[in-house]
Design an enzyme around this catalytic site. Structure first.
Site, PDB file in Angstrom:
ATOM      1  N   HIS A 262      62.221 -58.219-109.885  1.00 44.19           N
ATOM      2  CA  HIS A 262      61.565 -59.011-110.817  1.00 44.19           C
ATOM      3  C   HIS A 262      60.898 -58.215-112.424  1.00 44.19           C
ATOM      4  O   HIS A 262      61.280 -58.325-113.160  1.00 44.19           O
ATOM      5  CB  HIS A 262      61.129 -60.349-110.595  1.00 44.19           C
ATOM      6  CG  HIS A 262      62.259 -60.622-109.306  1.00 44.19           C
ATOM      7  ND1 HIS A 262      61.418 -61.038-108.498  1.00 44.19           N
ATOM      8  CD2 HIS A 262      63.443 -61.049-109.711  1.00 44.19           C
ATOM      9  CE1 HIS A 262      62.349 -62.401-107.533  1.00 44.19           C
ATOM     10  NE2 HIS A 262      62.936 -61.842-108.473  1.00 44.19           N
TER      11      HIS A 262
ATOM     12  N   HIS B  88      58.853 -60.469-107.828  1.00 40.33           N
ATOM     13  CA  HIS B  88      58.362 -58.853-107.151  1.00 40.33           C
ATOM     14  C   HIS B  88      58.695 -57.726-107.825  1.00 40.33           C
ATOM     15  O   HIS B  88      59.486 -57.788-108.825  1.00 40.33           O
ATOM     16  CB  HIS B  88      58.744 -58.644-105.573  1.00 40.33           C
ATOM     17  CG  HIS B  88      59.930 -58.561-105.277  1.00 40.33           C
ATOM     18  ND1 HIS B  88      61.257 -58.132-106.231  1.00 40.33           N
ATOM     19  CD2 HIS B  88      60.848 -59.982-105.215  1.00 40.33           C
ATOM     20  CE1 HIS B  88      62.046 -58.003-106.284  1.00 40.33           C
ATOM     21  NE2 HIS B  88      62.623 -59.245-105.225  1.00 40.33           N
TER      22      HIS B  88
HETATM   23  P1  AMP Z   1      67.130 -63.412-107.971  1.00 39.77           P
HETATM   24  O1  AMP Z   1      65.397 -63.788-108.127  1.00 39.77           O
HETATM   25  O2  AMP Z   1      66.901 -62.853-106.167  1.00 39.77           O
HETATM   26  O3  AMP Z   1      67.952 -64.162-107.995  1.00 39.77           O
HETATM   27  O4  AMP Z   1      66.605 -61.850-108.175  1.00 39.77           O
HETATM   28  C1  AMP Z   1      67.021 -61.634-110.388  1.00 39.77           C
HETATM   29  C2  AMP Z   1      66.915 -60.887-110.132  1.00 39.77           C
HETATM   30  O5  AMP Z   1      66.358 -59.438-110.044  1.00 39.77           O
HETATM   31  C3  AMP Z   1      68.176 -60.186-110.324  1.00 39.77           C
HETATM   32  O6  AMP Z   1      69.481 -60.073-111.385  1.00 39.77           O
HETATM   33  C4  AMP Z   1      68.552 -59.253-109.408  1.00 39.77           C
HETATM   34  O7  AMP Z   1      69.254 -58.389-109.187  1.00 39.77           O
HETATM   35  C5  AMP Z   1      66.959 -57.963-109.843  1.00 39.77           C
HETATM   36  N1  AMP Z   1      65.905 -58.107-108.231  1.00 39.77           N
HETATM   37  C6  AMP Z   1      66.092 -58.443-106.915  1.00 39.77           C
HETATM   38  N2  AMP Z   1      65.287 -57.467-106.210  1.00 39.77           N
HETATM   39  C7  AMP Z   1      65.578 -56.477-106.996  1.00 39.77           C
HETATM   40  C8  AMP Z   1      65.642 -55.926-106.481  1.00 39.77           C
HETATM   41  N3  AMP Z   1      64.337 -54.789-105.546  1.00 39.77           N
HETATM   42  N4  AMP Z   1      65.230 -53.950-107.482  1.00 39.77           N
HETATM   43  C9  AMP Z   1      65.820 -54.798-108.854  1.00 39.77           C
HETATM   44  N5  AMP Z   1      66.728 -55.837-108.960  1.00 39.77           N
HETATM   45  C10 AMP Z   1      66.414 -56.275-108.327  1.00 39.77           C
END
Ligand code: AMP
Length: 282
Positions: A37, A34
């Site tokens: 990312h 999203h």
């Molecule tokens: P995930 O795929 O959920 O493990 O997230 C991968 C990276 O994206 C991690 O560093 C998360 O903190 C970051 N991330 C997830 N959601 C958001 C968001 N809404 N805003 C900014 N960074 C995000």
């Protein structure tokens, strides 16, 4: 964009790139992209010669009764999005290669991993610290990009790199939100339309808390009570925790001063959502 599945091939390219004196910016993810990312990807691309994004849904950071098996996955869509974002390498390792038979070495990130989300998800940050360390060893980044959305995770990763003398700059970027303020998350698709509507209360309660603090409230307990009351007005939301913590140590603040973070975690139905807001009193 080059898609790489094998660890040896990723290590080969990482060595080659570093041999050419080019910098590597790395974004570790669990996929189902999203705009949160994408904001990390854009920055990694902007500030480095070569950008690498990994997709790996890490079983070691999920508890037994958590959503590992149903975690959303769509590699084709993700590949298109990473390519459109201008990413150079998409690294998609297999579970078998990351955790081969006999794998038995884990990173213990200490007390900071046992509080807040770590208290309700025992072993979660051990799994996170282990996979991030492994990915860092494979991708060999100069800089790695994380979202403030997972605030505790970002603090733990910074501490991990410091404690273990990893020569990697950790860059933490702001939370990207939906129009109504809900922090973007791959898990939001699990919310029913009603739950999705109710979820906006998370950020709304954080913003209201910020307002009363900036108007002079300095007692953390009063602020926490106000947030809890607000959230509990909405049906079918169960609070896991609401805390006001120091930005670096994650210890509870006894008086509100300087820079601190309000962190919250709730269950909407079976879906666990987290959010936070940073506040600075000058
Ligand atoms: P995930 O795929 O959920 O493990 O997230 C991968 C990276 O994206 C991690 O560093 C998360 O903190 C970051 N991330 C997830 N959601 C958001 C968001 N809404 N805003 C900014 N960074 C995000």
């Amino acid at each position: 964009m080059r898609a790489i599945k094998s660890i040896a091939e990723m290590q080969f390219y990482a060595k080659k790139i570093r041999g050419e004196k080019k910098s590597i910016g790395f974004v570790p993810t669990m996929g189902y992209f999203h705009d949160g990312h994408l904001s990390l990807m854009h920055e990694a691309r902007l500030k480095n010669d070569i950008s690498v994004v990994s997709i790996f849904v890490n079983p070691a950071q999920f508890g037994k009764n958590e959503d590992f098996s149903i975690y959303p996955r769509d590699i084709e869509r993700d590949s298109r999005m990473a390519m459109d974002a201008g990413i150079d390498i998409l690294f998609i390792p297999s579970n078998e290669e990351i955790y081969p038979q006999g794998f038995d070495t884990y990173i213990d990130c200490g007390n900071i991993g046992n509080i807040l989300c770590g208290a309700s998800r025992p072993g979660h940050f051990r799994g996170v610290s282990t996979i991030v360390t492994k990915l860092f060893n494979i991708v060999k980044p100069d800089r790695a990009y994380f979202g403030q959305k997972d605030f505790q995770q970002s603090v733990i990763i910074k501490k991990l790199t410091q404690d273990l003398n990893m020569d990697i700059e950790i860059v933490v970027l702001p939370v990207i939100r939906e129009k109504d303020g809900l922090a973007m998350s791959s898990r939001n698709i699990f919310l029913s339309p009603e739950e999705r509507k109710n979820a906006a209360i998370l950020f709304k309660s954080l913003q209201d808390a910020k307002d009363i603090i900036l108007s002079g409230e300095r007692n953390p307990d009063n602020v926490i009570t106000q947030i809890k009351n607000k959230i509990e007005e909405v049906q079918k939301i169960k609070i896991d925790y609401v805390c006001i913590v120091d930005k670096n140590t994650l210890q509870n603040k006894s008086v509100l001063e300087g820079v601190f973070i309000i962190v919250i975690a709730v269950f909407i139905g079976t879906i666990r959502l987290i959010d936070n807001i940073e506040i600075q009193i000058t």
